[in-house]
Scaffold this active site. Structure first.
Site, mmCIF file in Angstrom:
data_model
loop_
_atom_site.group_PDB
_atom_site.id
_atom_site.type_symbol
_atom_site.label_atom_id
_atom_site.label_comp_id
_atom_site.label_asym_id
_atom_site.label_seq_id
_atom_site.Cartn_x
_atom_site.Cartn_y
_atom_site.Cartn_z
ATOM 1 N N CYS A 1 0.830 -1.190 0.000
ATOM 2 C CA CYS A 1 0.000 0.000 0.000
ATOM 3 C C CYS A 1 0.872 1.251 0.000
ATOM 4 C CB CYS A 1 -0.981 -0.007 1.167
ATOM 5 S SG CYS A 1 -0.250 -0.507 2.712
ATOM 6 N N GLY A 2 1.888 1.231 -0.837
ATOM 7 C CA GLY A 2 2.705 2.417 -1.030
ATOM 8 C C GLY A 2 3.433 2.828 0.230
#
Lengths: 292, 136
Positions: A91-92
Site C-alpha cells: 500500500c505504497g
C-alpha cells in the site's frame, strides 16, 4: 541480446503482474469507498464528544483533583507510543510514513531521557519497529480478522490502555495514525490520548449559565473520559483504514502504469530483434544463392 | 430558533438523527426528563430506555442503551452507545443473545470471566425489560 523466447516470457509475466495490480486497484477503490463512508459517519460522534468534554473540562478548570485521565499523573517521564498501521502490505508509503513519524518521536523522547514503551496495532508496523526497538515493545493488537471495523473492535484496546494507565505503567500516551485527507494525501497524525487533549475553543460558550449534572460531575467525567479514549481510538482506526485503501489505490495505479510502460518497451525490443533475425536469415539465403 | 429544539442523536458508527423538534424525553440515570427549547444546560448519563421525540403532534420512539445527553443553548445532543429506532428493534435477536449469554455465565471458568458474562447478560436483560414494558 536476449533471445526471442526470453523476451516473450518476460512480456507474459509483466502482463500478468499488470493484471494483478489492476485488480488490486479496483478492489481497493471499492473498499476505499466503504472505508471513507465509515470514517465520515464516525466523525460527528467524535466531534460532539469532544465538544461535551471541552465544555466539561473548561467548567472543571480551576478545581483541584480532576480525574487522572484528564489531568495527567503530574509527570511526563514514561511515554507509551501506540502505532497503528495496516495488516497488509502493498500500500505504497502508508506504513513507512507512519512508522517513520513514530520513530522520529521515539528517538526524540529517548534523547530527552524519557522512558518509552511501544504498542502496535497492525502487523506491518510491528515488523519494522521490532527490528529497532524490540526491547521496548510491550503489546501487539492483531486486527487481521476484522473485515469491517466496528466500535467493539476498538474497546478492548482502549480498555487495555486504561487498565495499564491506572496501574501506573505510563504517564502519557500518544497514538500515531494516518488521517485521511483525500485519495492522494494521507497525513500522519500524532494524537495524545492520555491525558485527554482538550481543545478549549471547541466547547460551547454557556455565557453566565453553568451545567447541571446528573448524577454529578465526577461520575460523568469518570464515564466520559474512558469512553472518549475508545471513541478517539475507533475514529483513528477508521481513518487509518480509509488511508490504507487510498494509499493502496494510488500505489497500484502507479504500478499498473509502470507495467504498461515496461510492456511497451519490451514489445519494441522484441519486435526489433524479431526483425533482425528475419533480416539475418534473408541475408544468409541471398548470399548462399549468390555463391552458387 | 427559540420555538424549536435542535436535537441530535449520534452513535459511534453514525449520525442517526439531526432535526428541529418540539420536545424530547430522555431516559436519564436519575429519571426521565423532558427537554424543550430554552432548557437549562444539563449533562446527564443515560440508562437503557426509550427516547421519545415529540414533533408536530407525532411521537417517534428510539431505543437507546447507555450514553450521555448534553443540553446547551445550541440544543440537545445525545451520545448513545447503541441506538435504534424502536420499529427496527428485533426482539427475537435480543432473546437469542440472552440465551447465549446465560450459557456463557454458566460456562464461565473463573470469577473474572463470569463477572464479564454477567455484565453482558444484565445489559441484554435491561434491554428486554424496556422492550417488554413498551409492548405492554
Amino acid at each position: 541480446m536476449a533471445n526471442l523466447k526470453d523476451l516473450r516470457n518476460r512480456i507474459a509475466s509483466v502482463t500478468s503482474t499488470q493484471k494483478i495490480t489492476k485488480a488490486m486497484k479496483m478492489v481497493s477503490a471499492s473498499k476505499l469507498k466503504r472505508a471513507q463512508e465509515a470514517a465520515e459517519a464516525a466523525r460527528p460522534y467524535a466531534e460532539r464528544m469532544e465538544n461535551v468534554l471541552s465544555s466539561l473540562a473548561s467548567s472543571m478548570k480551576g478545581q483541584a483533583g480532576g480525574p487522572a485521565l484528564l489531568a495527567g499523573t503530574g509527570s511526563d517521564q514514561r511515554h507509551l507510543v501506540v502505532v497503528a498501521t495496516s495488516e497488509r502490505g502493498l500500500c505504497g508509503g502508508f506504513n513507512t510514513n507512519i512508522v517513520k513519524a513514530a520513530k522520529a518521536k521515539i528517538h526524540s523522547l529517548v534523547r530527552d531521557g524519557k522512558d518509552v514503551t511501544i504498542v502496535t496495532i497492525g502487523k506491518k508496523g510491528r515488523a519494522v519497529l521490532r527490528r529497532e526497538f524490540a526491547n521496548k515493545m510491550i503489546e501487539h493488537f492483531d486486527l487481521s480478522h476484522v473485515k469491517n471495523l466496528r466500535f467493539d473492535d476498538a474497546t478492548p484496546i482502549s480498555a487495555w490502555l486504561i487498565e495499564k494507565y491506572e496501574a501506573g505503567e505510563f504517564d502519557v500516551c500518544t497514538l500515531f495514525f494516518a488521517k485521511f485527507v483525500n485519495v492522494l494525501t494521507q497525513e500522519v497524525t500524532p494524537l495524545q490520548l492520555i491525558p485527554a487533549s482538550i481543545n478549549e475553543e471547541s466547547g460551547t460558550d454557556l455565557g453566565d449559565a453553568s451545567y447541571e449534572y446528573e448524577p454529578d460531575e465526577k461520575d460523568i467525567l469518570e464515564e466520559l473520559l474512558p469512553r472518549n479514549i475508545a471513541v478517539q481510538l475507533f475514529r483513528a482506526l477508521l481513518e487509518n483504514a480509509a488511508s490504507e485503501q487510498g494509499s493502496r489505490m494510488t500505489a497500484m495505479d502507479n504500478a499498473t502504469r509502470n507495467a504498461g510502460e515496461m510492456i511497451d518497451s519490451l514489445r519494441t525490443t522484441y519486435n526489433r530483434s524479431r526483425q533482425a533475425v528475419i533480416t539475418n536469415e534473408l541475408i544468409e539465403i541471398i548470399s548462399g544463392a549468390e555463391a552458387l | 430558533m427559540a420555538d424549536k429544539l435542535h436535537f441530535e442523536l449520534v452513535s459511534p458508527a453514525r449520525l442517526l438523527k439531526s432535526a428541529e423538534v418540539d420536545m424530547v424525553v430522555v431516559p436519564g440515570t436519575e429519571g426521565d426528563f423532558g427537554v424543550m427549547p430554552l432548557h437549562a444546560p444539563v449533562v446527564s448519563t443515560l440508562r437503557t430506555g426509550i427516547i421519545e421525540v415529540h414533533d408536530a403532534g407525532d411521537v417517534e420512539k428510539l431505543l437507546v442503551v447507555g450514553g450521555f445527553a448534553e443540553v446547551n443553548p445550541a440544543g440537545l445532543t445525545i451520545l448513545a452507545e447503541t441506538a435504534l429506532p424502536l420499529a427496527e428493534v428485533d426482539k427475537a435477536h435480543f432473546e437469542a443473545e440472552l440465551k447465549d449469554l446465560q450459557e456463557d455465565v454458566q460456562d464461565a471458568k473463573d470469577a473474572d470471566e463470569k463477572a464479564r458474562a454477567e455484565k453482558a447478560r444484565d445489559r441484554v436483560v435491561s434491554i428486554l425489560d424496556v422492550l417488554n414494558r413498551e409492548a405492554a
